[in-house]
Write a protein that holds these residues in place. Structure first.
Motif, PDB file in Angstrom:
ATOM      1  N   ALA A 119       8.993  -0.754  31.792  1.00 34.46           N
ATOM      2  CA  ALA A 119       8.578  -0.641  30.392  1.00 34.46           C
ATOM      3  C   ALA A 119       9.731  -0.876  29.429  1.00 34.46           C
ATOM      4  CB  ALA A 119       7.961   0.745  30.154  1.00 34.46           C
ATOM      5  N   ARG A 120      10.968  -0.770  29.932  1.00 30.45           N
ATOM      6  CA  ARG A 120      12.138  -1.003  29.077  1.00 30.45           C
ATOM      7  C   ARG A 120      12.555  -2.469  29.048  1.00 30.45           C
ATOM      8  NH1 ARG A 120      16.312   3.422  31.367  1.00 30.45           N
ATOM      9  NH2 ARG A 120      17.765   2.101  30.190  1.00 30.45           N
ATOM     10  N   GLY A 123       3.995  -4.796  46.187  1.00 25.75           N
ATOM     11  CA  GLY A 123       3.453  -6.107  46.498  1.00 25.75           C
ATOM     12  C   GLY A 123       2.622  -6.689  45.382  1.00 25.75           C
ATOM     13  N   LYS A 124       1.414  -7.169  45.720  1.00 23.20           N
ATOM     14  CA  LYS A 124       0.586  -7.866  44.736  1.00 23.20           C
ATOM     15  C   LYS A 124       0.133  -6.968  43.596  1.00 23.20           C
ATOM     16  CE  LYS A 124      -1.007 -11.878  47.219  1.00 23.20           C
ATOM     17  NZ  LYS A 124      -2.109 -12.854  47.285  1.00 23.20           N
ATOM     18  N   ALA A 125       0.213  -5.684  43.787  1.00 20.72           N
ATOM     19  CA  ALA A 125      -0.149  -4.772  42.699  1.00 20.72           C
ATOM     20  C   ALA A 125       0.825  -4.877  41.529  1.00 20.72           C
ATOM     21  CB  ALA A 125      -0.200  -3.335  43.212  1.00 20.72           C
ATOM     22  N   ALA A 126       1.972  -5.514  41.744  1.00 21.61           N
ATOM     23  CA  ALA A 126       2.960  -5.693  40.673  1.00 21.61           C
ATOM     24  C   ALA A 126       2.618  -6.861  39.754  1.00 21.61           C
ATOM     25  CB  ALA A 126       4.348  -5.906  41.283  1.00 21.61           C
ATOM     26  N   GLU A 127       1.603  -7.647  40.126  1.00 28.71           N
ATOM     27  CA  GLU A 127       1.292  -8.861  39.358  1.00 28.71           C
ATOM     28  C   GLU A 127       1.051  -8.622  37.872  1.00 28.71           C
ATOM     29  OE1 GLU A 127      -1.165 -12.143  40.482  1.00 28.71           O
ATOM     30  OE2 GLU A 127      -1.090 -11.547  42.603  1.00 28.71           O
ATOM     31  N   PRO A 128       0.269  -7.632  37.480  1.00 33.89           N
ATOM     32  CA  PRO A 128       0.012  -7.467  36.040  1.00 33.89           C
ATOM     33  C   PRO A 128       1.284  -7.272  35.220  1.00 33.89           C
ATOM     34  CG  PRO A 128      -1.565  -6.201  37.327  1.00 33.89           C
ATOM     35  CD  PRO A 128      -0.547  -6.706  38.294  1.00 33.89           C
ATOM     36  N   VAL A 129       2.194  -6.469  35.723  1.00 34.63           N
ATOM     37  CA  VAL A 129       3.451  -6.257  34.992  1.00 34.63           C
ATOM     38  C   VAL A 129       4.231  -7.559  34.894  1.00 34.63           C
ATOM     39  CG1 VAL A 129       5.695  -5.092  35.043  1.00 34.63           C
ATOM     40  CG2 VAL A 129       3.610  -3.826  35.598  1.00 34.63           C
TER      41      VAL A 129
END
Length: 687
Positions: free
Chosen positions: A473-474, A494-500
Motif C-alpha cells: 500500500a506504500r 502466487g496468482k492471488a497477488a494479481e490484483p495488486v
C-alpha cells in the motif's frame, strides 16, 4: 582520443570501442530552439505530445528537430513509435539515419521487452537498411542496434559482417560478443574469421572486438586463440582474454595466467587472479591454481608501500572466494599484509586494514560463520563495516553450518548491518530469524522494510502477508519498495497477488510498471505490458549544468577531474553538478569497487541503497562506456539519483542502458587506486 573530419562528421574515436559520430548540423533558428525546448519538455514528462513528437520525428519541423525528436523517442521507449523510427532509416540525411538506428537499438533494448512481432518487424527493417547503407557512422549505429536486438536475423547479419574490411569486422565481432553476454546463443558463429582479427597487425579496436566475442561465445575451440591474446600488447585485451578462461584451461593457460598476476597493469592482474580463483573452486586439496595465487604476497607488500592499485588482484580473490583448500592462501596473504612493515601513510594503513578484513570475510565464507571478520583490520575498520561485510559473505557461504550467527545482525542499530543480515538469512533461512525479520517489516527504514519483505518471501513466511500488503500500500508513494514487495507477494500468494500488481501497471513511475509487468508475466505465463504514463507538468527537474562544466572529486588518494557531457545529458549532468554544489557528496564513500569493472559511489547510506530522495529519468547517450567514463547507477528505468560509477575498463554491454554523462580527464590513476570505503572529501564544481 583523435578527432578527424569526414563528410561533415566530427568523431571522437576511442582506441578500443566505437563511439558515435557527432555530426555537424546547421545551428537552430529561433523557431527551432522553441521546438527543441518543447521536445525536451515532452521527454521529461515521457509524453508524445498528443502525437506532435511523432510528427516531428517524421521530419515535420526539419533536420535538427527531427534528430532531437528521435533521441526523445529512444529514451521514452514506446512500442507504438516503432514505424516513425524505422522511417528515419530511409532519410536522405546520414545524421537522421544514424539517430534512427540508435533509436531502433534503444527500442529493441527497452526495459519492457518488445513483443515478438515487433522484434521481427524491427529485424526486417534493420537488415534492409544495413544492406544498402554506405555511411560509416550509420553502419556503426546499425551494428550496435543488431547487438541490442539479438534476434536470429540480427545475429546472422552480424555473422555475415565478420568477413568485411577489418574495422567493420571488429565492430561486428564486438556486437556479437555483447549479444552473447546478454544471453543470446552464439552457437552458429564461425570462429575462423574471428581468429584472424587477433593478429598483432590489426588495430586495437579490432583485436578487442574479436577477443570480446571469443570470451562470450563460450565454446572450447575459442580457448586456443584466447590463449594467444593473453600476451597482447594492449592491457584491456589481455585482461579480457584472461576473463575468457573462467571455465577452466590447461597447463599452458595456467602458466600464462600465473605470469599475468605480475602484470604491470593492475586490472590485468586482477582478472588473472579472479580466473585462477574460479579454477581453484574445484580444488579439494592444494593445487596449481592455489599455488599460483600464493605469489600475490608480493602485491600485499606493494599495498603497504602505498601502491593502492596493487590491492585489486587481492580484492578480486577475496570477492571471488576460495574453497576450504584455499584457506592457507588467504592466511598467507593476511600474514603478508601484517609483515610488510609499517604502511608508508595513513591511506596505505587503511588499505591494508580493509584488505585484511576482505580476506578475513572470505575465510568466514568458507565456514559459514562469523569469526575472523569480527577482529580483522587492526582496529582501523569500524565494527559496523566488519559486521556488514561478514554477513554479506555468509549469504554466499559454502555450507549450512553457522547460519544462526547472522540472526543477531537483524537487530543491529546500523541499517547496513541489518540489510546484510537479511541477505544472509534469506540465503540460508533458520527458524529463529522469522520473528526479527517480521519486526523489520514494520520499521521506519523503507529500504530495510523492503528487504525484509523479500526475505519473508524467500523464507515462505505466510504469516507475514498482512505486513507485506501494508508495504504494498506504500508503493504508490515509495516506488523503491515495488521490486522487493512484488517478489514477496508472488512468493507468498502466487496468482492471488494479481490484483495488486495490475494496479501498478498505471503507476506514474516507469520502474514500478516494469516490476509489475515482469511479475505478472511470470505469474500468468503470458506477456504483460504496461501503458506509457505521462508525468504531470511541473515535475521536479534539476538545473542544467553550464557548458564546459567539470567536477573535481577530492579523495585522500588524489583528485579525479570529470568533464560533464551537458550537451547529451543535461539532466543527469545538472543533477550531479547541483548536488556537488550543495556539498552533498562530502564524506560519502565509494561503497562498491569491482576490479577491472567499476568504482561506484554517491550513496549517503553507504550500502548501495541510498539516494537524494528523488529520482531522475534516464538520458541514454551515444557515449560508449570505454575506460574512464562516468555513468549513472540504476535500479531500473528512470531510477537515477546520486549514485554514479567510473569504469576501470571498456564495458560495452552497458552502452545504451545506463546514462553515460561524462569522462575522466585527469586522475584516472586515482580511480584505479580506489577501494571500498574510500571517502569523497568533497566534490568541487568548475565553473
Amino acid at each position: 582520443m583523435l578527432p578527424w573530419l569526414s563528410r561533415l562528421c566530427v568523431c571522437v574515436v576511442a582506441l578500443l570501442l566505437p563511439v558515435a559520430c557527432v555530426r555537424a548540423v546547421a545551428p537552430p533558428g529561433a523557431g527551432d530552439r522553441e521546438a527543441l525546448a518543447q521536445v525536451e519538455d515532452w521527454e521529461d514528462r515521457r509524453s508524445l505530445g498528443d502525437g506532435q513528437l511523432v510528427a516531428w520525428a517524421g521530419g515535420e519541423r526539419g533536420t535538427a528537430v527531427r534528430i532531437r525528436a528521435l533521441r526523445a523517442l529512444a529514451r521514452i521507449q514506446d512500442a507504438t513509435t516503432l514505424e516513425v523510427i524505422l522511417a528515419g532509416l530511409a532519410a536522405a540525411e546520414p545524421s537522421v539515419r544514424e539517430e534512427a538506428a540508435f533509436a531502433s537499438g534503444e527500442l529493441a533494448f527497452s526495459w519492457e521487452p518488445l513483443p515478438e512481432a515487433l522484434k521481427a518487424r524491427l529485424t526486417e527493417a534493420l537488415r534492409a537498411a544495413e544492406a544498402k547503407e554506405q555511411d560509416e557512422g550509420v553502419q556503426r549505429a546499425l551494428l550496435e542496434a543488431f547487438s541490442k536486438l539479438g534476434t536470429p536475423g540480427a545475429i546472422q547479419r552480424l555473422i555475415e559482417r565478420l568477413t568485411e574490411e577489418r574495422g567493420r569486422a571488429g565492430r561486428a565481432a564486438l556486437a556479437l560478443g555483447v549479444s552473447g553476454r546478454r544471453g543470446v546463443s552464439l552457437a552458429e558463429v564461425p570462429l575462423e574469421p574471428v581468429k584472424a582479427l587477433l593478429g598483432a597487425e590489426q588495430p586495437v579496436e579490432t583485436r578487442y572486438g574479436a577477443a570480446y566475442l571469443l570470451v562470450y561465445v563460450k565454446r572450447p575451440e575459442a580457448l586456443a586463440p584466447l590463449r594467444h591474446c593473453l600476451s597482447d600488447a594492449d592491457p584491456d585485451v589481455r585482461a579480457l582474454c584472461a576473463k575468457g578462461f573462467g571455465e577452466g584451461g590447461g597447463p599452458e593457460e595456467l602458466a600464462a595466467l600465473a605470469r599475468l598476476l605480475a602484470d604491470p597493469t593492475p586490472r590485468v592482474a586482477a582478472e588473472a587472479a579472479r580466473t585462477l580463483s574460479r579454477w581453484a573452486s574445484a580444488c579439494s586439496t592444494e593445487c596449481a591454481p592455489l599455488e599460483a595465487l600464493g605469489t600475490l604476497r608480493q602485491e600485499a607488500r606493494r599495498v603497504a608501500s602505498g601502491a593502492s592499485a596493487s590491492a585489486h588482484a587481492i580484492l578480486a580473490v577475496a570477492q571471488q572466494g576460495l574453497p576450504r583448500a584455499g584457506r592457507p592462501v588467504l592466511e598467507a596473504l593476511r600474514r603478508a599484509l601484517a609483515e610488510a612493515g609499517p604502511p608508508v601513510s595513513e591511506t596505505a594503513a587503511d588499505d591494508v586494514a580493509w584488505l585484511d578484513c576482505r580476506l578475513a570475510a572470505a575465510m568466514d565464507r568458507q565456514t559459514g560463520a562469523l569469526a575472523q571478520v569480527l577482529s580483522c583490520g587492526g582496529g582501523r575498520i569500524s565494527e559496523e563495516r566488519r559486521w556488514a561485510l561478514g554477513l554479506r559473505e555468509l549469504a554466499q557461504a559454502q555450507g549450512p553450518e553457522g547460519a544462526p550467527s547472522a540472526v543477531p545482525g537483524l537487530s543491529h542499530p546500523d541499517a547496513r548491518v541489518r540489510l546484510a543480515a537479511l541477505d544472509a538469512v534469506g540465503a540460508r533461512p533458520v527458524p529463529e530469524a522469522v520473528a526479527p525479520v517480521r519486526a523489520l517489516l514494520k520499521g521506519d527504514d523503507a529500504v530495510v522494510a523492503g528487504m525484509a519483505a523479500a526475505t519473508v518471501g524467500k523464507m515462505k513466511v505466510l504469516e507475514a502477508l498482512p505486513e507485506v500488503h501494508a508495504l504494498a500500500a506504500r508503493v504508490p508513494q515509495e516506488p523503491d519498495l515495488a521490486e522487493p514487495v512484488a517478489g514477496a507477494l508472488v512468493a507468498l500468494e502466487g496468482k492471488a497477488a494479481e490484483p495488486v500488481l495490475r494496479g501498478w501497471l498505471a503507476h506514474p513511475h516507469a520502474n514500478v510498471r516494469r516490476v509489475a509487468t515482469e511479475a505478472l508475466t511470470g505469474l500468468t505465463g503470458q506477456p504483460v505490458r504496461s501503458a506509457r504514463v505521462e508525468s504531470p507538468r511541473g515535475t521536479r527537474r534539476p538545473p542544467t549544468a553550464p557548458a564546459g562544466a567539470t567536477l573535481i572529486f577530492r579523495t585522500r588518494k588524489g583528485d579525479i577531474t570529470v568533464a560533464l557531457d551537458a550537451a547529451q545529458a543535461p539532466l543527469t549532468s545538472g543533477n550531479l553538478h547541483g548536488l556537488a554544489r550543495q556539498g552533498y557528496f562530502r564524506g560519502v564513500t565509494f561503497h562498491r569497487v569491482v576490479p577491472d569493472f567499476v568504482a561506484q559511489g554517491g550513496d549517503p547510506r553507504g550500502d548501495g541503497e541510498g539516494g537524494p530522495g528523488y529520482s531522475i529519468r534516464c538520458e541514454m547517450t551515444r557515449r560508449a562506456y570505454r575506460r574512464g567514463v562516468i555513468g549513472m547507477a540504476l535500479a531500473g528505468k528512470d531510477t537515477g539519483g546520486s549514485q554514479f560509477f567510473f569504469t576501470h575498463a571498456p564495458q560495452p554491454h552497458l552502452d545504451g542502458r545506463y546514462t553515460a554523462f561524462g569522462e575522466v580527464t585527469a586522475g584516472m590513476e586515482v580511480v584505479d587506486a580506489l577501494l571500498e570505503g574510500d571517502v569523497i572529501l568533497e566534490v568541487r564544481t568548475e565553473p
